[in-house]
Write a protein that holds these residues in place. Sequence first.
Motif, PDB file in Angstrom:
ATOM      1  N   GLY A 261       0.776  -1.230   0.000  1.00  0.00           N
ATOM      2  CA  GLY A 261       0.000   0.000   0.000  1.00  0.00           C
ATOM      3  C   GLY A 261       0.810   1.283   0.000  1.00  0.00           C
ATOM      4  O   GLY A 261       0.251   2.373   0.078  1.00  0.00           O
ATOM      5  N   LYS A 262       2.124   1.173  -0.101  1.00  0.00           N
ATOM      6  CA  LYS A 262       3.007   2.345  -0.129  1.00  0.00           C
ATOM      7  C   LYS A 262       3.663   2.438  -1.512  1.00  0.00           C
ATOM      8  O   LYS A 262       4.033   1.428  -2.094  1.00  0.00           O
ATOM      9  N   THR A 263       3.822   3.652  -2.008  1.00  0.00           N
ATOM     10  CA  THR A 263       4.440   3.857  -3.318  1.00  0.00           C
ATOM     11  C   THR A 263       5.956   3.865  -3.184  1.00  0.00           C
ATOM     12  O   THR A 263       6.514   4.621  -2.393  1.00  0.00           O
ATOM     13  N   LEU A 264       6.619   3.007  -3.975  1.00  0.00           N
ATOM     14  CA  LEU A 264       8.070   2.972  -4.028  1.00  0.00           C
ATOM     15  C   LEU A 264       8.528   4.016  -5.043  1.00  0.00           C
ATOM     16  O   LEU A 264       8.261   3.891  -6.235  1.00  0.00           O
ATOM     17  N   PHE A 265       9.206   5.076  -4.557  1.00  0.00           N
ATOM     18  CA  PHE A 265       9.639   6.174  -5.417  1.00  0.00           C
ATOM     19  C   PHE A 265      11.109   6.083  -5.825  1.00  0.00           C
ATOM     20  O   PHE A 265      11.493   6.629  -6.843  1.00  0.00           O
ATOM     21  N   SER A 266      11.925   5.419  -5.009  1.00  0.00           N
ATOM     22  CA  SER A 266      13.351   5.349  -5.330  1.00  0.00           C
ATOM     23  C   SER A 266      13.951   4.077  -4.746  1.00  0.00           C
ATOM     24  O   SER A 266      13.444   3.521  -3.774  1.00  0.00           O
ATOM     25  N   THR A 267      15.049   3.662  -5.381  1.00  0.00           N
ATOM     26  CA  THR A 267      15.693   2.412  -4.979  1.00  0.00           C
ATOM     27  C   THR A 267      17.167   2.440  -5.372  1.00  0.00           C
ATOM     28  O   THR A 267      17.607   3.339  -6.097  1.00  0.00           O
ATOM     29  N   CYS A 268      17.913   1.444  -4.922  1.00  0.00           N
ATOM     30  CA  CYS A 268      19.324   1.301  -5.269  1.00  0.00           C
ATOM     31  C   CYS A 268      19.466   0.177  -6.278  1.00  0.00           C
ATOM     32  O   CYS A 268      19.075  -0.962  -6.009  1.00  0.00           O
TER      33      CYS A 268
END
Length: 141
Positions: A83-90
């Motif tokens: 339910g949370k938006t993933l905006f950035s990652t490695c």
Amino acid sequence: MSYKNWFDTHASKHRVILDKLSHLSDDEVIEYFRFENMVIHESDFCPLYAEHTKCHDTEELNCYLCACPNFRFNDAGFTLEEGKTLFSTCAIESPDGDRFITDTAIHQNCSGCLVPHCELYIAKVFDRNWGTIMKKSPADR
């Protein structure tokens, strides 16, 4: 400010500095971007410079790759996770990275990772066009 706006603004700042350093060798350019020098000569490059504060807790910090080439972002979000938006990652899943999670969002927290701030790494991926480095995928390195 969106990731994209910050990225574009930062790319412009980087280009202005590189244009005035065209007479320097690649090694000299990398040395120029050492934190201590940047605070003195490029005070507008980073808002933390005004406070003599480093973004990463390390004695030797090089700011050439401020904004890691392994950091991936999407202002619209990549996906939903619980339910949370993933905006950035490695992209390399650095074990020193972490996630900052709110009620609605997930952002990559790179403060524990020093990969892009080490001069050996910078020399390995170096290009005078910062945008070129940022466009390459980690698999290309």
